[in-house]
Structure formats: C-alpha cells, structure tokens
Design a protein around this motif. Sequence first.
Motif, mmCIF file in Angstrom:
data_model
loop_
_atom_site.group_PDB
_atom_site.id
_atom_site.type_symbol
_atom_site.label_atom_id
_atom_site.label_comp_id
_atom_site.label_asym_id
_atom_site.label_seq_id
_atom_site.Cartn_x
_atom_site.Cartn_y
_atom_site.Cartn_z
ATOM 1 N N LYS A 524 -2.675 -14.152 18.055
ATOM 2 C CA LYS A 524 -1.465 -15.406 17.788
ATOM 3 C C LYS A 524 -2.640 -15.688 16.722
ATOM 4 N N GLN A 525 -3.376 -15.858 17.616
ATOM 5 C CA GLN A 525 -4.746 -17.197 17.210
ATOM 6 C C GLN A 525 -5.135 -16.529 15.336
ATOM 7 N N ILE A 526 -5.434 -15.515 15.996
ATOM 8 C CA ILE A 526 -6.265 -14.832 14.289
ATOM 9 C C ILE A 526 -5.011 -15.661 13.053
ATOM 10 N N GLU A 527 -3.884 -15.421 13.394
ATOM 11 C CA GLU A 527 -2.552 -15.454 12.507
ATOM 12 C C GLU A 527 -2.538 -17.120 12.393
ATOM 13 N N GLY A 528 -2.338 -17.602 12.917
ATOM 14 C CA GLY A 528 -2.152 -18.991 13.084
ATOM 15 C C GLY A 528 -3.526 -20.078 12.859
ATOM 16 N N TRP A 529 -4.890 -19.002 12.743
ATOM 17 C CA TRP A 529 -5.774 -19.620 12.029
ATOM 18 C C TRP A 529 -6.027 -19.902 10.251
ATOM 19 N N ALA A 530 -5.653 -18.653 10.406
ATOM 20 C CA ALA A 530 -5.786 -17.953 9.102
ATOM 21 C C ALA A 530 -4.618 -19.199 8.121
ATOM 22 N N ALA A 531 -3.316 -19.437 8.828
ATOM 23 C CA ALA A 531 -2.227 -19.497 7.802
ATOM 24 C C ALA A 531 -2.917 -21.375 7.934
ATOM 25 N N GLY A 532 -3.219 -21.308 9.381
ATOM 26 C CA GLY A 532 -3.359 -22.947 9.154
ATOM 27 C C GLY A 532 -4.573 -23.208 7.676
ATOM 28 N N LEU A 533 -5.618 -22.365 8.076
ATOM 29 C CA LEU A 533 -6.563 -22.471 6.762
ATOM 30 C C LEU A 533 -5.772 -22.110 5.164
ATOM 31 N N GLU A 534 -5.042 -20.971 5.341
ATOM 32 C CA GLU A 534 -4.923 -21.149 3.755
ATOM 33 C C GLU A 534 -4.063 -22.370 3.859
ATOM 34 N N TYR A 535 -3.416 -23.425 4.440
ATOM 35 C CA TYR A 535 -2.311 -24.302 4.095
ATOM 36 C C TYR A 535 -3.266 -25.463 3.412
ATOM 37 N N LEU A 536 -4.121 -25.761 5.038
ATOM 38 C CA LEU A 536 -4.779 -27.128 4.167
ATOM 39 C C LEU A 536 -5.948 -26.289 3.291
ATOM 40 N N ALA A 537 -6.768 -25.456 2.473
ATOM 41 C CA ALA A 537 -6.757 -25.012 1.481
ATOM 42 C C ALA A 537 -6.393 -25.405 0.227
ATOM 43 N N SER A 542 -4.197 -28.786 -4.023
ATOM 44 C CA SER A 542 -3.635 -29.233 -4.627
ATOM 45 C C SER A 542 -2.039 -28.510 -5.445
ATOM 46 N N ARG A 543 -2.590 -27.066 -4.443
ATOM 47 C CA ARG A 543 -1.220 -25.831 -4.793
ATOM 48 C C ARG A 543 0.478 -26.262 -4.420
ATOM 49 N N PRO A 544 1.140 -25.734 -4.574
ATOM 50 C CA PRO A 544 2.417 -26.406 -4.232
ATOM 51 C C PRO A 544 2.840 -25.546 -2.650
ATOM 52 N N VAL A 545 2.537 -26.276 -1.497
ATOM 53 C CA VAL A 545 2.960 -25.071 -0.904
ATOM 54 C C VAL A 545 3.401 -25.761 1.030
ATOM 55 N N THR A 546 4.093 -24.659 1.565
ATOM 56 C CA THR A 546 4.419 -25.374 2.524
ATOM 57 C C THR A 546 4.767 -24.842 3.577
ATOM 58 N N TYR A 547 4.803 -25.341 4.900
ATOM 59 C CA TYR A 547 4.390 -25.074 6.085
ATOM 60 C C TYR A 547 5.384 -23.420 6.199
ATOM 61 N N GLN A 548 6.053 -23.705 5.501
ATOM 62 C CA GLN A 548 7.635 -22.759 6.453
ATOM 63 C C GLN A 548 7.289 -21.528 4.805
ATOM 64 N N SER A 549 6.686 -21.449 4.108
ATOM 65 C CA SER A 549 6.259 -21.057 3.331
ATOM 66 C C SER A 549 5.219 -19.619 3.245
ATOM 67 N N VAL A 550 4.042 -20.807 3.727
ATOM 68 C CA VAL A 550 3.128 -19.490 4.373
ATOM 69 C C VAL A 550 3.281 -18.919 5.800
ATOM 70 N N ALA A 551 4.656 -19.605 7.105
ATOM 71 C CA ALA A 551 4.955 -19.101 8.087
ATOM 72 C C ALA A 551 5.212 -17.498 8.197
ATOM 73 N N GLU A 552 6.306 -17.873 6.601
ATOM 74 C CA GLU A 552 6.948 -16.812 6.327
ATOM 75 C C GLU A 552 6.409 -14.986 6.345
ATOM 76 N N ARG A 553 5.160 -15.431 5.900
ATOM 77 C CA ARG A 553 4.184 -14.514 5.377
ATOM 78 C C ARG A 553 3.413 -14.066 6.072
ATOM 79 N N TYR A 554 3.376 -15.358 7.116
ATOM 80 C CA TYR A 554 2.039 -14.541 8.566
ATOM 81 C C TYR A 554 3.277 -14.005 9.671
ATOM 82 N N GLY A 555 4.535 -14.453 9.261
ATOM 83 C CA GLY A 555 4.843 -13.882 10.742
ATOM 84 C C GLY A 555 5.553 -14.408 11.628
ATOM 85 N N ILE A 556 5.041 -15.799 11.976
ATOM 86 C CA ILE A 556 4.733 -16.892 12.249
ATOM 87 C C ILE A 556 5.788 -17.910 12.113
#
Length: 581
Positions: A524-537, A542-556
């Motif tokens: 769960k920490q690995i998925e969370g860090w990876a998802a947060g990393l992708e979102y911030l990067a 300036s790429r269009p991204v939302t918390y929800q769109s990232v969350a759906e792919r990582y299953g969190i």
Amino acid sequence: MKGKLVRTEDHLANIIPIHLDASFFFERAVRSLDRNHVDKALKYFRKAVEYEPENPVNHCNMAGILSEKGDYEASNSILAHVLDVIDPSMTECYFYMANNFANMDQFEEAERALVTYLEEDSQGQFMTEAEEMMELLYYELDRPAKLNRIKSRKGVVEHDQARELLEEGKFAQAAELLEGMSPDYPDYFAARNNLALAYYYMGLFTKAKETIAEVLEQEPGNLHALCNLAIFYQNENQTDQVLMLIKKLRVIVPYQNEQVYKLATTMGILGQHDAAYTHFRRLLKNEETAGDPALAHYAAVAAYNTERYDMAKRLWHYVNKLDPGSEVASYYLDDLEEVLQGLQEPSKLSYHYHLPFDEQFRQWEDYGNGIPDEMKNDPLIRSSFFWALRHGDHATKLQVIHALGMIGDYEVRQALQSFINEPGEDPDLVNAAQHVLSDLQIAKGYEQEASVSHLFSGGDIDSIRNKDQALNRGNLSRMEAPHWQVVVDRALQMSEARAELQQEMERIWIDYVSRVHPELSGSKQIEGWAAGLEYLASKNHSRPVTYQSVAERYGISASTVSKYARQLLEICSTTPPKGYS
C-alpha cells in the motif's frame, strides 16, 4: 326499470383522486416488499426514480432490489451512477458495491470499494459489517487490505501506525505522522499525547510540554497527559511540580487496562514503587494481560524495589515460564540471590524488559564485531537507548553514545544531533556525540557517493541531479537501492510516461529519499508513493491529471494519492506547480 338518476358531477365528487408522485410509488414498493413481491417492488421503485430522478435514495432502493434478485452488475451500475452523477457524498454506495462484487467473487474489486468506503465515509454506519467483510477478503486474497485510514474512526489507523513507529524507536517519523493528523483531529487526545512523547524522546522538551498543555487545557483530567507531564517535569528536576502531580496521580484508580498500565509505569519511573506494584499486580490478575512476560517483569521490579523479595523471585520465575528464551529473568534472579546472601547492596531497578546496559555492552563486546544485527533492530533495545541517552547517568550516556555509533542509522543520527543541541549536557558527552556523529556522516557520505550513481537503472541520473548537492543533503544510503527502486519502477510501469516525465519522477524521488526516510513496509505504501509521484511529476510538466484519474489506475483512493503527493511536495525542493490542488 325505474331507478334513481345519478348525476355525473355527484359521482365524481365521491371519488378520491390518486396523486401519482414518487412518494406514492415508494409506498407501493415498500408494501410489495412486505408481501415478498420483489418484482412489483422493483417496478414501483423504477417509477419513483422516474418521478424524482435526482433523489439518490430511490436509486439506491432500486439497486438494493436488483442485488436481492442476483443482478449484481445492474445494481453496481446504478450505484456508480449515484456516486458519479447524483450525489458523490453517498459514500455508503461503496459498501453496497463491495457486497455486490463479493457476491460475484470479484474480490479485488470488492476490496477496492470497501477500502474507499472506510476511507471516505465519516458516519461509519456499516462499520461492523465492513469489518466482517474485511476478514472475508483477507481470507480470499490471502493478504491484508490496502487500507490507509478509517475516516469514521477519526485517525485510528494513522495513530496505530504512529504508535508502532514509537515502539520501534522511530520517533521522528512518528512525530511527522502525528503532526499531519493534528489539524484534522484536534480532539484526538491519544494522538496528541503520543506526539508529545515523540517530541520528548527526540529531546524537544519545550514542544513536548506545549503539546501536553494543549491537551490538558481541553481535558484537565486526561490521565495520559498528566502522566507524561509528570515525567517531563522530573526530567527537568522541577520537584514541586512533580510532587503535586504525584499527589494527584496516587488517588486515581483507572479501570481500563491501558490506563492502569500507563499509571503503573509512570509511578515506577517517578519512584513511587509501592503504587506501581499495586497497579502491576492488578494487571496480572486480569486474564487479558496475565500472560505478558514484560508486565510480569515490571511487577517483579516493583516488588524488588519495595523489598518484597519473595514475591519478586516468584514473579521472575513466572517470567521464565512465559518467556523461556529470554535471559532477563535469569539475570535478575541471580542478582536477587546475591542481595539475599548479602554479597551486594540492593539498588533500585529500572522498568525496562531488558538486561542492564552494563551487561548488554559486556555481551556485545564478546561478539567481537559490535552489536549483532538482530539487536540493532530490536525495538525495545532501540527505544531504551534513546531513553538512556536522555535519562541515564554520565557513564550510561557515554556507553549509549558509543553503542549508537555501532547502529548508525537515520534515527540514531537524529538522536545524536538533538543530544548535541540540548543545552546543559556535559561537555565531554557532547564531544563524544559529536565525534561519533562526524564519523557516521563521513561514512555515509562515501556510501552515498557510490549509491547515488547507480540508484536507478536505465535513467540518466546526472542530467536530473547535482551529486554534490545530493551528498550534502545526506541520508540516501539509509535504504538499499532495490528497496527504493520499486517505487519508481511502479510509477514508470503504471504511467507509461515519456522520457522527460520519467526523469522528473526520478528527480523528485531522489530528492525526497535524500531528505526523509520513507516507509515502504508494504504494497500500500509503494502504490501510494508511486501514485503521488506520478501526480506531482505530471503537474510539474503541466499535464492534465486529477487525483481520481491516478487513483483509478493504481487501485487506491483519491485521498491516498493526495496524501502522498502532498508529502512529496512538502519535503522536496519545488514550489507547488500550476493547477496543483
């Protein structure tokens, strides 16, 4: 045939008009359910939805009927529509969906929906049922659920994680987690009491007392806060304040085991061994706590310190029975025998379930290569080191400083730095700590220079970081490269990003790991860090991204993505990107 003529208007006047609306069909649906006419009930609920399409309750009722009929996919489709279109605050829909997925044997999806329910629902209406389902999913998936928090329990999950960190001697990490909880849960006194302890163990006594004062201002009788404050005052040799608190604590008779344990250990530390003995004996009579060898040892110590030597002997024999592999009870039994034979004078024993420091150091010297790894990682020994560094006598502190140099990890370096900065410590102890810390930093610098260059495979690291700057930040070597690598690997795998975004993720992660010791104790920490990393990067580019769109792919959950992205942003040397929320 003659009959009375009935006028049309008189006939109509005797008819009660039917007002067809959502309430009418809802009542018909309920009546049909009472008669077990499921198909009719479904028909009426559909009509209720037609009349009030914006009412989420009617949709949920219809979904419930479909679930009863075994049409789980159709039920989940309606529930998803409620959450996506009608009312996203209907978080109980996630629980209904989890039930449907479980009935279809889609356990991964059931877990995802159930975790979202627990993390997002503030009422906890289905907490008991959710816990039962969590046990089922654990059995089916053969692993614990990827759960970060339970919103309706006000930070219980985060607090439990922080308590584990405290028990492992990871005080800085525990403080960081508890500080993050404080704004969201201002009335969660247990968390604030443990935050005060974390500050205390780190040597931040002023912050520790300020935190306790905030708790007591809101709840003057909070037992844990009173106990902690008494110990803080004792550390500062404020005798009058300590005596005043002892007087207050001696008349308290708590009933919860946790409170009895807290009061017992506190009274022992304060030198009130008779009171400590009474409370420890109470716990040993309780079935829930009677089999704890550490508790039995504390009771034996209290008995010894009050010259109840026969009872101390019986209790240490009981400890040997409960924990036959431990050397602690045997050591103290031998020590007691020498006291009884007049071979040595009795001295007060400390309330720690380990060998005295002198004996531990002697054993470690016998190894020839310093402290064994299993002892370095023993939470009890680590926490006792940090305690002794603050409260031991001169000789003990000196021994602890050298022992900490054999461990040399992140928490040790922080503890030594805090000790050096503490006013009033003996100059020779400060010099010893400075010498050990300097050696550790030099050693870590060499290790880091080698590790940064091959930290990530397949990436042009030199193009995304300055090695000298990274070296000055220090601490990159406190985890092995493969342990770091898994986060970026996961982010690259899930994002399928272009080269510049891959480099940005690598840059952010190196920057973060160089400053903080991130926990990667499970998936769960690995998925969370990876998802947060992708979102911030992505935001940085300036790429269009939302918390929800990232969350759906990582299953969190979206809140989990937000949590880890914000942690990265708070630590890393970057300003919030445009569009960051």
